[in-house]
Design a protein around this motif. Structure first.
Motif, PDB file in Angstrom:
ATOM      1  N   ASP A  11       0.838  -1.196   0.000  1.00  0.00           N
ATOM      2  CA  ASP A  11       0.000   0.000   0.000  1.00  0.00           C
ATOM      3  C   ASP A  11       0.875   1.250   0.000  1.00  0.00           C
ATOM      4  N   VAL A  12       0.388   2.312  -0.673  1.00  0.00           N
ATOM      5  CA  VAL A  12       1.178   3.537  -0.798  1.00  0.00           C
ATOM      6  C   VAL A  12       1.495   4.140   0.571  1.00  0.00           C
ATOM      7  N   SER A  13       0.613   3.957   1.567  1.00  0.00           N
ATOM      8  CA  SER A  13       0.877   4.526   2.897  1.00  0.00           C
ATOM      9  C   SER A  13       2.117   3.892   3.520  1.00  0.00           C
ATOM     10  N   GLU A  14       2.316   2.585   3.277  1.00  0.00           N
ATOM     11  CA  GLU A  14       3.495   1.915   3.802  1.00  0.00           C
ATOM     12  C   GLU A  14       4.764   2.425   3.102  1.00  0.00           C
ATOM     13  N   VAL A  15       4.636   2.703   1.804  1.00  0.00           N
ATOM     14  CA  VAL A  15       5.762   3.267   1.054  1.00  0.00           C
ATOM     15  C   VAL A  15       6.123   4.646   1.607  1.00  0.00           C
ATOM     16  N   ASP A  16       5.101   5.465   1.831  1.00  0.00           N
ATOM     17  CA  ASP A  16       5.339   6.807   2.385  1.00  0.00           C
ATOM     18  C   ASP A  16       6.031   6.730   3.743  1.00  0.00           C
ATOM     19  N   ASP A  17       5.570   5.820   4.590  1.00  0.00           N
ATOM     20  CA  ASP A  17       6.182   5.663   5.914  1.00  0.00           C
ATOM     21  C   ASP A  17       7.648   5.268   5.803  1.00  0.00           C
ATOM     22  N   ALA A  18       7.936   4.326   4.881  1.00  0.00           N
ATOM     23  CA  ALA A  18       9.317   3.863   4.703  1.00  0.00           C
ATOM     24  C   ALA A  18      10.209   4.995   4.202  1.00  0.00           C
ATOM     25  N   MET A  19       9.679   5.787   3.263  1.00  0.00           N
ATOM     26  CA  MET A  19      10.478   6.881   2.708  1.00  0.00           C
ATOM     27  C   MET A  19      10.767   7.946   3.759  1.00  0.00           C
ATOM     28  N   THR A  20       9.758   8.228   4.580  1.00  0.00           N
ATOM     29  CA  THR A  20       9.965   9.201   5.656  1.00  0.00           C
ATOM     30  C   THR A  20      11.012   8.687   6.639  1.00  0.00           C
ATOM     31  N   TYR A  21      10.894   7.422   7.007  1.00  0.00           N
ATOM     32  CA  TYR A  21      11.825   6.803   7.952  1.00  0.00           C
ATOM     33  C   TYR A  21      13.259   6.827   7.417  1.00  0.00           C
ATOM     34  N   LEU A  22      13.399   6.575   6.101  1.00  0.00           N
ATOM     35  CA  LEU A  22      14.733   6.493   5.499  1.00  0.00           C
ATOM     36  C   LEU A  22      15.239   7.846   5.006  1.00  0.00           C
ATOM     37  N   GLY A  23      14.394   8.866   5.079  1.00  0.00           N
ATOM     38  CA  GLY A  23      14.793  10.169   4.561  1.00  0.00           C
ATOM     39  C   GLY A  23      14.949  10.158   3.049  1.00  0.00           C
ATOM     40  N   CYS A  24      14.149   9.343   2.380  1.00  0.00           N
ATOM     41  CA  CYS A  24      14.245   9.201   0.916  1.00  0.00           C
ATOM     42  C   CYS A  24      13.411  10.277   0.235  1.00  0.00           C
ATOM     43  N   SER A  25      13.968  10.913  -0.791  1.00  0.00           N
ATOM     44  CA  SER A  25      13.263  11.999  -1.478  1.00  0.00           C
ATOM     45  C   SER A  25      12.851  11.600  -2.887  1.00  0.00           C
ATOM     46  N   ALA A  26      12.663  10.307  -3.130  1.00  0.00           N
ATOM     47  CA  ALA A  26      12.272   9.843  -4.464  1.00  0.00           C
ATOM     48  C   ALA A  26      10.894  10.364  -4.850  1.00  0.00           C
ATOM     49  N   GLU A  27      10.691  10.480  -6.153  1.00  0.00           N
ATOM     50  CA  GLU A  27       9.380  10.809  -6.702  1.00  0.00           C
ATOM     51  C   GLU A  27       8.502   9.560  -6.608  1.00  0.00           C
ATOM     52  N   VAL A  28       7.250   9.734  -6.169  1.00  0.00           N
ATOM     53  CA  VAL A  28       6.335   8.601  -6.024  1.00  0.00           C
ATOM     54  C   VAL A  28       5.238   8.696  -7.085  1.00  0.00           C
ATOM     55  N   VAL A  29       5.112   7.656  -7.897  1.00  0.00           N
ATOM     56  CA  VAL A  29       4.055   7.569  -8.892  1.00  0.00           C
ATOM     57  C   VAL A  29       3.074   6.500  -8.423  1.00  0.00           C
ATOM     58  N   THR A  30       1.819   6.882  -8.251  1.00  0.00           N
ATOM     59  CA  THR A  30       0.799   5.967  -7.744  1.00  0.00           C
ATOM     60  C   THR A  30      -0.185   5.650  -8.858  1.00  0.00           C
TER      61      THR A  30
END
Length: 323
Positions: A125-144
């Motif tokens: 789920d996209v919410s889990e992706v968002d949580d992981a990116m926030t946790y890792l400090g990742c600034s990737a572009e997300v395409v849903t």
């Protein structure tokens, strides 16, 4: 949190791009968390830029060589009824059905992540992706990507093309899809649509939803219990027995042809299908349940099942009759 701009000409297609600060203009390291997106990326000639995939990304075969970042949280070897039970238990408890490998996510350092917000059972789920990116400090572009109809599935090719600066190749793929669908329409000109029941799950029974009723319609059928553009839903076996379908297609989500045939034979043996109906098993993962370019092949397979006099018999590697 993926509330970016819509990238589709179809306002109904809830596709968004989350442009986070500092993302690269030209994405060169793509993490695909959807098997259908992986197929699209390779079709667009971006295979070398795909650095991470899910455990289900098996097409094209080269996708298997990529780093696996998402795995299933379900035990292996479960029956359809056991899978249904575990999924419902985990979802009611607020537990994830997929594991995102944060270490792998961090190591591959993607500049673009392609995910979905359509079905928590089918992919991360996209919410889990968002949580992981926030946790890792990742600034990737997300395409849903969230297509609900056949047209929207084809539109996602355009969306991914726009996001990856491969618009020209995307337009070629879309045009080829449209030509093939038009060819089927010409072959089927004037046919009477055959009443068709499609099972996306067999224990408990779930009938077709999302884009799958569109595949049946495009193939010269009429989905008798489907929900076009809406979620697949559970139905009673009594309703199925009484649905008066000429043809039953068993295409269980997550199953290739061998598994679909085994489940179709089990259902036939329970004597719960409409009397006298043809029963077919189809390679669901390849041609039906993944919203990528191969759903067009799914239309062609369905047309061969429903109208072999017009379209010729289906390839036995794609579909087999079990009753």
């Amino acid at each position: 949190s993926s509330s970016g701009v819509s990238m589709s000409g179809s306002p109904a297609l809830s596709t968004s791009i989350d442009r986070r600060p500092g993302h690269n203009i030209t994405p060169v390291r793509i993490l695909s968390l959807l098997p259908s997106a992986t197929e699209i990326l390779f079709d667009l000639g971006l295979g070398d830029h795909v650095v991470g995939v899910t455990f289900e990304c098996d097409f094209p075969p080269e996708a298997r060589d990529k780093r696996i970042v998402s795995t299933s949280a379900l035990p292996e070897g479960l029956s359809p009824a056991e899978i249904d039970l575990v999924v419902k238990e985990r979802m009611s408890a607020g537990e994830d059905l997929y594991h995102l490998d944060h270490g792998a996510f961090s190591e591959i350092a993607p500049t673009m992540v392609i995910t979905q917000d359509l079905c928590a059972v089918c992919a991360v789920d996209v919410s889990e992706v968002d949580d992981a990116m926030t946790y890792l400090g990742c600034s990737a572009e997300v395409v849903t990507l969230d297509p609900m109809t056949l047209d929207e599935v084809i539109d996602t090719i355009t969306v991914v093309g726009a996001a990856t600066n491969t618009d020209e190749r995307a337009a070629e793929i879309v045009a080829e899809c449209r030509v093939r669908l038009a060819t089927v329409a010409v072959q089927l000109d004037g046919v009477d649509p055959r009443p068709t029941l499609l099972l996306e799950w067999t224990d408990p029974a779930f009938t077709d939803g999302h884009w799958v009723p569109d595949l049946i319609s495009a193939a010269g059928g009429r989905s008798v219990m489907g929900r076009p553009g809406a979620n697949s839903q559970g139905v009673s076996w009594e309703a199925i027995t009484d649905c008066a379908a000429d043809v039953v297609i068993v295409a269980p989500c997550g199953f290739r042809l061998d598994g679909a045939r085994r489940l179709a034979e089990e259902v036939v043996g329970r004597d719960v299908l409409p009397a006298g109906a043809e029963v077919w098993a189809v390679d669901a993962d390849a041609f039906v349940v993944r919203p990528g370019p191969r759903v067009v092949r799914g239309v062609e397979v369905f047309a061969s099942i429903l109208h072999p006099d017009r379209c010729g018999p289906p390839d036995p590697a794609h579909a087999v009759r079990v009753a």
